[in-house]
Design a protein around this motif. Structure first.
Motif, mmCIF file in Angstrom:
data_model
loop_
_atom_site.group_PDB
_atom_site.id
_atom_site.type_symbol
_atom_site.label_atom_id
_atom_site.label_comp_id
_atom_site.label_asym_id
_atom_site.label_seq_id
_atom_site.Cartn_x
_atom_site.Cartn_y
_atom_site.Cartn_z
ATOM 1 N N GLY A 248 0.928 -1.201 0.185
ATOM 2 C CA GLY A 248 -0.123 0.037 -0.176
ATOM 3 C C GLY A 248 0.891 1.196 -0.127
ATOM 4 N N VAL A 249 0.619 1.983 -0.901
ATOM 5 C CA VAL A 249 1.054 3.629 -1.077
ATOM 6 C C VAL A 249 -0.042 4.445 -0.977
ATOM 7 N N ASP A 250 0.205 5.658 -0.254
ATOM 8 C CA ASP A 250 -0.725 6.780 -0.179
ATOM 9 C C ASP A 250 -0.145 7.907 -1.058
ATOM 10 N N PRO A 251 -0.631 8.302 -2.479
ATOM 11 C CA PRO A 251 -0.040 9.440 -3.185
ATOM 12 C C PRO A 251 -0.564 10.683 -2.710
ATOM 13 N N THR A 252 -1.505 10.841 -1.750
ATOM 14 C CA THR A 252 -2.215 12.240 -1.333
ATOM 15 C C THR A 252 -1.342 12.675 -0.214
ATOM 16 N N ASN A 253 -0.286 11.829 0.530
ATOM 17 C CA ASN A 253 0.605 12.030 1.490
ATOM 18 C C ASN A 253 1.949 11.678 1.158
ATOM 19 N N ASN A 254 2.078 11.033 0.035
ATOM 20 C CA ASN A 254 3.499 10.508 -0.407
ATOM 21 C C ASN A 254 3.901 9.604 0.655
ATOM 22 N N ALA A 255 3.263 8.578 1.267
ATOM 23 C CA ALA A 255 3.530 7.929 2.272
ATOM 24 C C ALA A 255 3.213 6.163 1.947
ATOM 25 N N ILE A 256 3.931 5.732 2.763
ATOM 26 C CA ILE A 256 3.732 3.969 2.553
ATOM 27 C C ILE A 256 2.344 3.862 3.520
ATOM 28 N N ALA A 257 1.526 3.073 3.051
ATOM 29 C CA ALA A 257 0.250 2.733 4.038
ATOM 30 C C ALA A 257 0.726 1.931 5.107
ATOM 31 N N ASN A 258 0.640 2.213 6.383
ATOM 32 C CA ASN A 258 1.135 1.667 7.343
ATOM 33 C C ASN A 258 0.006 1.397 8.727
ATOM 34 N N GLU A 259 0.405 1.505 9.862
ATOM 35 C CA GLU A 259 -0.543 1.162 10.774
ATOM 36 C C GLU A 259 -1.391 2.382 10.895
ATOM 37 N N ASN A 260 -1.300 3.468 10.415
ATOM 38 C CA ASN A 260 -2.164 4.905 10.483
ATOM 39 C C ASN A 260 -3.162 4.586 9.242
ATOM 40 N N HIS A 261 -3.143 3.671 8.635
ATOM 41 C CA HIS A 261 -4.130 3.575 7.667
ATOM 42 C C HIS A 261 -5.090 2.299 7.784
ATOM 43 N N VAL A 262 -6.203 2.372 8.009
ATOM 44 C CA VAL A 262 -7.295 1.709 8.286
ATOM 45 C C VAL A 262 -8.060 1.280 6.950
ATOM 46 N N ARG A 263 -8.127 -0.074 6.527
ATOM 47 C CA ARG A 263 -8.840 -0.429 5.327
ATOM 48 C C ARG A 263 -10.178 -0.874 5.694
ATOM 49 N N LEU A 264 -11.232 -0.253 4.830
ATOM 50 C CA LEU A 264 -12.373 -0.885 4.773
ATOM 51 C C LEU A 264 -12.777 -1.704 3.626
#
Length: 326
Positions: free
Chosen positions: A232-248
């Motif tokens: 997972g990568v988050d282009p809005t924040n230029n970040a790797i989707a980590n423990e702060n990303h909760v998947r629905l």
């Protein structure tokens, strides 16, 4: 490891009463080795029975029907979820082996829906970008990270310039949008490199003051990395989707993952209010919902007003016909 308490409120206000509201919700956080849902409560206007099932992409989906007349619909989801950080892809396997492995995976049942890019006007620009960056001479992990950074640096995060119906062409021309738009552009770019990628909806929990996407549902991508899995990568924040990303939910696009969708009977105007509150501690304070923006229904066009108008016109026509006959 992190624990988050998430309250997600969705409120529809209608200009007059509606009936037979059939709704579908994807508000159930994924339960796997990276997320554990400790508790989850969903409340809905009129307290209908919510039936749930797993969809084609194994997302948990709820459905319910409200047959009674209502001029508001509120759906509240209260979640306590524990997240765990993912290991970063080691990326030690040689370049050629990784790209060859991707070719063998393209017909796998869990991959095939996430390969084909969408035809759009910016395809040539993306192909030129891929060539200028020599992306095929890099590992899939590095390709995904470079493209994520490119979207972050070259697209402006501006609320209100797009909506859920905006196309990739619209966003490419504007070079602006919100998390959904950033995600759609990155999906396109990663797929055009031959790397499977899928849309992810969920929540981003605050890690820094400048985190984008707070206060509503968030979106990012997961790319398939050989010998690793979904990354997972988050282009809005230029970040790797980590423990702060909760998947629905995951899917091909927003339509596969939309948190709430539904239909109802009667022609009315409607307003939508969405609020997401996320905390690392339990908050027992109740949230006050805004009033129905159509409380003065006389000022709004609605099914009932149209019906009254038609009846009035028919009565006038009948009276005119009687006067002519006399």
């Amino acid at each position: 490891m992190a624990t988050f308490y998430i309250k997600h409120i969705t409120k529809f206000s209608y200009s007059n009463n509606v009936i037979d509201g059939a709704n579908l919700i994807r508000l159930y956080p994924i339960n796997d080795q990276y997320q554990k849902v400790n508790s989850h409560f969903i409340s809905v206007t009129n307290n209908p029975f919510v039936e749930s099932f797993n969809d084609f992409y194994n997302n948990r989906v709820g459905t319910f029907l409200i047959t009674e007349q209502h001029d508001e619909l509120t759906i509240t989801s209260d979640v306590e979820v524990v997240t765990y950080d993912k290991l970063f892809p080691e990326d030690t396997i040689d370049l050629k082996t990784q790209w060859e492995e991707l070719k063998t995976k393209k017909y796998d049942a869990d991959i095939i829906d996430f390969i084909k890019p969408t035809p759009f006007s910016g395809s040539e620009d993306i192909l030129n970008l891929i060539a200028s960056k020599n992306l095929y001479e890099k590992t899939p992990t590095k390709v995904v990270l470079e493209l994520c950074e490119y979207v972050y640096n070259n697209f402006n995060y501006i609320k209100g310039v797009t909506d859920v119906d905006s196309t990739i062409d619209d966003v490419w021309k504007l070079k602006a949008g919100v998390c959904q738009d950033f995600t759609n552009i990155l999906l396109q770019m990663v797929k055009m490199c031959g790397i499977p990628a899928r849309y992810v909806s969920g929540y981003i929990c605050p890690a820094e003051d400048n985190t984008r996407g707070l206060g509503a549902t968030h979106a990012w991508i997961e790319a398939y990395i050989p010998f690793y899995g979904w990354f997972g990568v988050d282009p809005t924040n230029n970040a790797i989707a980590n423990e702060n990303h909760v998947r629905l939910a995951v899917g091909r696009n927003y339509a596969d993952c939309s948190p709430v969708k539904g239909v109802f009977k009667r022609k009315v105007d409607s307003d939508l209010f969405v609020k997401v509150e996320i905390s690392s501690t339990k908050n027992k304070e109740s949230y006050e919902l805004p009033p129905n923006t159509f409380s003065d229904s006389k000022t709004h066009n609605s099914y009932q007003q149209n019906l009254d108008r038609i009846q009035h016109q028919q009565q006038q026509l009948h009276q005119n016909q009687q006067q002519q006959q006399q």
